[in-house]
Motif scaffolding. Structure first.
Motif, PDB file in Angstrom:
ATOM      1  N   SER A 289     -27.376 -10.496 -29.269  1.00 26.03           N
ATOM      2  CA  SER A 289     -28.027  -9.366 -28.612  1.00 26.03           C
ATOM      3  C   SER A 289     -27.218  -8.088 -28.783  1.00 26.03           C
ATOM      4  O   SER A 289     -26.044  -8.024 -28.425  1.00 26.03           O
ATOM      5  CB  SER A 289     -28.216  -9.660 -27.126  1.00 26.03           C
ATOM      6  OG  SER A 289     -28.706  -8.526 -26.449  1.00 26.03           O
ATOM      7  N   THR A 290     -27.859  -7.066 -29.318  1.00 25.33           N
ATOM      8  CA  THR A 290     -27.187  -5.787 -29.532  1.00 25.33           C
ATOM      9  C   THR A 290     -26.759  -5.157 -28.215  1.00 25.33           C
ATOM     10  O   THR A 290     -25.675  -4.577 -28.104  1.00 25.33           O
ATOM     11  CB  THR A 290     -28.123  -4.815 -30.275  1.00 25.33           C
ATOM     12  OG1 THR A 290     -28.514  -5.398 -31.515  1.00 25.33           O
ATOM     13  CG2 THR A 290     -27.435  -3.483 -30.535  1.00 25.33           C
ATOM     14  N   SER A 291     -27.592  -5.275 -27.180  1.00 23.02           N
ATOM     15  CA  SER A 291     -27.313  -4.599 -25.917  1.00 23.02           C
ATOM     16  C   SER A 291     -26.108  -5.177 -25.194  1.00 23.02           C
ATOM     17  O   SER A 291     -25.548  -4.536 -24.302  1.00 23.02           O
ATOM     18  CB  SER A 291     -28.540  -4.684 -25.001  1.00 23.02           C
ATOM     19  OG  SER A 291     -28.845  -6.032 -24.703  1.00 23.02           O
ATOM     20  N   LEU A 292     -25.685  -6.392 -25.550  1.00 26.47           N
ATOM     21  CA  LEU A 292     -24.569  -7.022 -24.853  1.00 26.47           C
ATOM     22  C   LEU A 292     -23.257  -6.911 -25.609  1.00 26.47           C
ATOM     23  O   LEU A 292     -22.257  -7.494 -25.213  1.00 26.47           O
ATOM     24  CB  LEU A 292     -24.887  -8.507 -24.608  1.00 26.47           C
ATOM     25  CG  LEU A 292     -26.130  -8.786 -23.774  1.00 26.47           C
ATOM     26  CD1 LEU A 292     -26.317 -10.290 -23.580  1.00 26.47           C
ATOM     27  CD2 LEU A 292     -26.050  -8.089 -22.417  1.00 26.47           C
ATOM     28  N   ARG A 293     -23.239  -6.136 -26.669  1.00 23.00           N
ATOM     29  CA  ARG A 293     -22.028  -6.010 -27.485  1.00 23.00           C
ATOM     30  C   ARG A 293     -21.190  -4.799 -27.114  1.00 23.00           C
ATOM     31  O   ARG A 293     -20.056  -4.653 -27.573  1.00 23.00           O
ATOM     32  CB  ARG A 293     -22.394  -5.904 -28.963  1.00 23.00           C
ATOM     33  CG  ARG A 293     -23.037  -7.159 -29.533  1.00 23.00           C
ATOM     34  CD  ARG A 293     -23.410  -6.936 -30.982  1.00 23.00           C
ATOM     35  NE  ARG A 293     -24.159  -8.052 -31.532  1.00 23.00           N
ATOM     36  CZ  ARG A 293     -24.753  -8.036 -32.716  1.00 23.00           C
ATOM     37  NH1 ARG A 293     -24.677  -6.948 -33.476  1.00 23.00           N
ATOM     38  NH2 ARG A 293     -25.413  -9.086 -33.147  1.00 23.00           N
ATOM     39  N   GLY A 294     -21.735  -3.904 -26.306  1.00 25.10           N
ATOM     40  CA  GLY A 294     -21.017  -2.678 -25.982  1.00 25.10           C
ATOM     41  C   GLY A 294     -19.767  -2.932 -25.166  1.00 25.10           C
ATOM     42  O   GLY A 294     -19.665  -3.898 -24.413  1.00 25.10           O
ATOM     43  N   THR A 295     -18.792  -2.068 -25.329  1.00 28.01           N
ATOM     44  CA  THR A 295     -17.541  -2.200 -24.593  1.00 28.01           C
ATOM     45  C   THR A 295     -17.323  -1.026 -23.635  1.00 28.01           C
ATOM     46  O   THR A 295     -16.340  -0.996 -22.916  1.00 28.01           O
ATOM     47  CB  THR A 295     -16.347  -2.276 -25.576  1.00 28.01           C
ATOM     48  OG1 THR A 295     -16.359  -1.096 -26.402  1.00 28.01           O
ATOM     49  CG2 THR A 295     -16.438  -3.511 -26.452  1.00 28.01           C
ATOM     50  N   GLY A 296     -18.233  -0.064 -23.639  1.00 31.09           N
ATOM     51  CA  GLY A 296     -18.076   1.091 -22.759  1.00 31.09           C
ATOM     52  C   GLY A 296     -18.690   0.849 -21.390  1.00 31.09           C
ATOM     53  O   GLY A 296     -19.024  -0.282 -21.008  1.00 31.09           O
ATOM     54  N   ASP A 297     -18.830   1.934 -20.643  1.00 32.25           N
ATOM     55  CA  ASP A 297     -19.427   1.843 -19.317  1.00 32.25           C
ATOM     56  C   ASP A 297     -20.888   1.433 -19.408  1.00 32.25           C
ATOM     57  O   ASP A 297     -21.603   1.787 -20.351  1.00 32.25           O
ATOM     58  CB  ASP A 297     -19.343   3.201 -18.611  1.00 32.25           C
ATOM     59  CG  ASP A 297     -17.975   3.450 -18.021  1.00 32.25           C
ATOM     60  OD1 ASP A 297     -17.146   2.516 -18.037  1.00 32.25           O
ATOM     61  OD2 ASP A 297     -17.727   4.574 -17.561  1.00 32.25           O
ATOM     62  N   VAL A 298     -21.326   0.693 -18.401  1.00 34.27           N
ATOM     63  CA  VAL A 298     -22.735   0.332 -18.278  1.00 34.27           C
ATOM     64  C   VAL A 298     -23.204   0.722 -16.887  1.00 34.27           C
ATOM     65  O   VAL A 298     -22.396   0.990 -15.986  1.00 34.27           O
ATOM     66  CB  VAL A 298     -22.982  -1.174 -18.512  1.00 34.27           C
ATOM     67  CG1 VAL A 298     -22.476  -1.596 -19.881  1.00 34.27           C
ATOM     68  CG2 VAL A 298     -22.325  -2.009 -17.407  1.00 34.27           C
TER      69      VAL A 298
ATOM     70  N   HIS B 207     -17.677  -1.939 -16.340  1.00 27.64           N
ATOM     71  CA  HIS B 207     -17.564  -2.500 -17.678  1.00 27.64           C
ATOM     72  C   HIS B 207     -17.991  -3.962 -17.640  1.00 27.64           C
ATOM     73  O   HIS B 207     -17.621  -4.696 -16.722  1.00 27.64           O
ATOM     74  CB  HIS B 207     -16.111  -2.421 -18.183  1.00 27.64           C
ATOM     75  CG  HIS B 207     -15.708  -1.057 -18.636  1.00 27.64           C
ATOM     76  ND1 HIS B 207     -15.452  -0.031 -17.757  1.00 27.64           N
ATOM     77  CD2 HIS B 207     -15.524  -0.553 -19.890  1.00 27.64           C
ATOM     78  CE1 HIS B 207     -15.111   1.060 -18.451  1.00 27.64           C
ATOM     79  NE2 HIS B 207     -15.157   0.765 -19.735  1.00 27.64           N
ATOM     80  N   LEU B 208     -18.763  -4.383 -18.633  1.00 24.91           N
ATOM     81  CA  LEU B 208     -19.113  -5.792 -18.743  1.00 24.91           C
ATOM     82  C   LEU B 208     -17.902  -6.577 -19.238  1.00 24.91           C
ATOM     83  O   LEU B 208     -17.249  -6.192 -20.210  1.00 24.91           O
ATOM     84  CB  LEU B 208     -20.274  -5.984 -19.723  1.00 24.91           C
ATOM     85  CG  LEU B 208     -21.633  -5.428 -19.285  1.00 24.91           C
ATOM     86  CD1 LEU B 208     -22.663  -5.648 -20.388  1.00 24.91           C
ATOM     87  CD2 LEU B 208     -22.100  -6.088 -17.997  1.00 24.91           C
ATOM     88  N   ARG B 209     -17.619  -7.661 -18.556  1.00 23.55           N
ATOM     89  CA  ARG B 209     -16.497  -8.529 -18.949  1.00 23.55           C
ATOM     90  C   ARG B 209     -17.062  -9.819 -19.548  1.00 23.55           C
ATOM     91  O   ARG B 209     -17.747 -10.579 -18.854  1.00 23.55           O
ATOM     92  CB  ARG B 209     -15.634  -8.844 -17.722  1.00 23.55           C
ATOM     93  CG  ARG B 209     -14.577  -9.921 -17.963  1.00 23.55           C
ATOM     94  CD  ARG B 209     -13.695 -10.133 -16.742  1.00 23.55           C
ATOM     95  NE  ARG B 209     -14.427 -10.584 -15.579  1.00 23.55           N
ATOM     96  CZ  ARG B 209     -14.722 -11.864 -15.315  1.00 23.55           C
ATOM     97  NH1 ARG B 209     -14.360 -12.826 -16.162  1.00 23.55           N
ATOM     98  NH2 ARG B 209     -15.383 -12.187 -14.208  1.00 23.55           N
ATOM     99  N   PRO B 210     -16.787 -10.088 -20.815  1.00 21.67           N
ATOM    100  CA  PRO B 210     -17.232 -11.358 -21.387  1.00 21.67           C
ATOM    101  C   PRO B 210     -16.576 -12.530 -20.651  1.00 21.67           C
ATOM    102  O   PRO B 210     -15.367 -12.532 -20.425  1.00 21.67           O
ATOM    103  CB  PRO B 210     -16.761 -11.291 -22.844  1.00 21.67           C
ATOM    104  CG  PRO B 210     -16.532  -9.837 -23.113  1.00 21.67           C
ATOM    105  CD  PRO B 210     -16.090  -9.241 -21.809  1.00 21.67           C
ATOM    106  N   VAL B 211     -17.369 -13.500 -20.262  1.00 27.32           N
ATOM    107  CA  VAL B 211     -16.848 -14.676 -19.551  1.00 27.32           C
ATOM    108  C   VAL B 211     -16.560 -15.752 -20.594  1.00 27.32           C
ATOM    109  O   VAL B 211     -17.481 -16.224 -21.273  1.00 27.32           O
ATOM    110  CB  VAL B 211     -17.858 -15.180 -18.504  1.00 27.32           C
ATOM    111  CG1 VAL B 211     -17.305 -16.414 -17.801  1.00 27.32           C
ATOM    112  CG2 VAL B 211     -18.166 -14.080 -17.497  1.00 27.32           C
ATOM    113  N   GLU B 212     -15.313 -16.133 -20.693  1.00 29.17           N
ATOM    114  CA  GLU B 212     -14.903 -17.094 -21.720  1.00 29.17           C
ATOM    115  C   GLU B 212     -14.646 -18.489 -21.160  1.00 29.17           C
ATOM    116  O   GLU B 212     -14.839 -19.483 -21.864  1.00 29.17           O
ATOM    117  CB  GLU B 212     -13.629 -16.588 -22.426  1.00 29.17           C
ATOM    118  CG  GLU B 212     -13.749 -15.173 -22.994  1.00 29.17           C
ATOM    119  CD  GLU B 212     -14.720 -15.098 -24.160  1.00 29.17           C
ATOM    120  OE1 GLU B 212     -15.152 -16.158 -24.649  1.00 29.17           O
ATOM    121  OE2 GLU B 212     -15.052 -13.959 -24.578  1.00 29.17           O
ATOM    122  N   GLU B 213     -14.201 -18.578 -19.923  1.00 33.10           N
ATOM    123  CA  GLU B 213     -13.810 -19.872 -19.348  1.00 33.10           C
ATOM    124  C   GLU B 213     -15.057 -20.677 -18.988  1.00 33.10           C
ATOM    125  O   GLU B 213     -15.995 -20.161 -18.376  1.00 33.10           O
ATOM    126  CB  GLU B 213     -12.947 -19.609 -18.108  1.00 33.10           C
ATOM    127  CG  GLU B 213     -12.154 -20.809 -17.627  1.00 33.10           C
ATOM    128  CD  GLU B 213     -12.958 -21.632 -16.656  1.00 33.10           C
ATOM    129  OE1 GLU B 213     -12.832 -22.875 -16.708  1.00 33.10           O
ATOM    130  OE2 GLU B 213     -13.709 -21.047 -15.863  1.00 33.10           O
TER     131      GLU B 213
END
Length: 214
Positions: free
Chosen positions: A66-75, A106-112
């Protein structure tokens, strides 16, 4: 109490702002869809999506492509409930009764793995309480294809408008009907998947959802 930042300070109708964190939880917990605002390739994008909350964290999910979930800036994430149309004596004072929440961060990718499953469960239960325990859990392949992201509720605002129209004093005598046209959403009768091969009753956690959505 909710945080006060330049982005969460109301510029207009400040009296409609609520500052209790429980008010934020109430708006989020009553919703089904949020709107995720991101900037992709220099252009704004607003995506409607499901969500779930655990404490002071909002969880979102989508495809890893998903393109919309790749951003690293403010949401910016918003949730809005429309409760009615406010019909005034003058067009200028027409309004809406609503409850809304806005979250920045900022969206934080959940890895655990444990948090990923907890986030997916929260999203599932937000949309269909009881469904996580009733349905098959995701496989490792499905989890690998799914992005789970977390958003802190640290920077948020809540705005609510309820009640009748507020007209100019000289307009109250006009021969124009004024008031509120309430809006209520309600669940319909469950419709079974025609591809079902077993004769199964509608589960109680589905059939019991007959009260209006507010």
């Amino acid at each position: 109490m909710l945080s006060t930042t330049p982005r969460t300070t109301l510029g207009r109708s400040k009296h409609r702002g609520l500052t209790d964190r429980e008010d934020l939880y109430a708006v989020l917990d009553a919703g089904l869809v949020c709107h995720l605002g991101v900037v992709v390739g220099g252009a704004p994008m607003v995506v409607p999506t499901g969500y779930g909350r655990i404490g002071d964290t909002l969880y979102l999910h989508g495809s890893t492509g998903s393109t919309s979930l790749r951003g690293t800036g403010d949401v910016c994430v918003t949730v809005t409930h429309l409760d009615g149309v406010v019909l005034a004596r003058s067009v200028f004072h027409h309004s809406l009764n609503y409850r809304s929440a806005m979250i920045y961060g900022h969206l934080r990718p959940v890895e655990e793995d444990e948090e990923r499953l907890a986030g997916l469960r929260a999203i599932t239960e937000q949309l269909a309480p009881g469904q996580w325990d009733a349905a098959r859990k995701p496989t490792r392949k499905e989890l690998a294809a799914t992005s789970v992201l977390a958003l802190s509720l640290a920077e948020a605002s809540v705005k609510v408008r309820q009640g009748p129209p507020l007209d100019d004093e000289e307009d109250y005598a006009l021969p124009v009907w004024a008031g509120v046209l309430p809006l209520h959403s309600a669940w319909g009768v469950p419709e079974a998947d025609p591809a079902m091969t077993l004769d199964l009753d509608v589960p109680e956690h589905v059939s019991s959802r007959t009260i209006p959505i507010r």
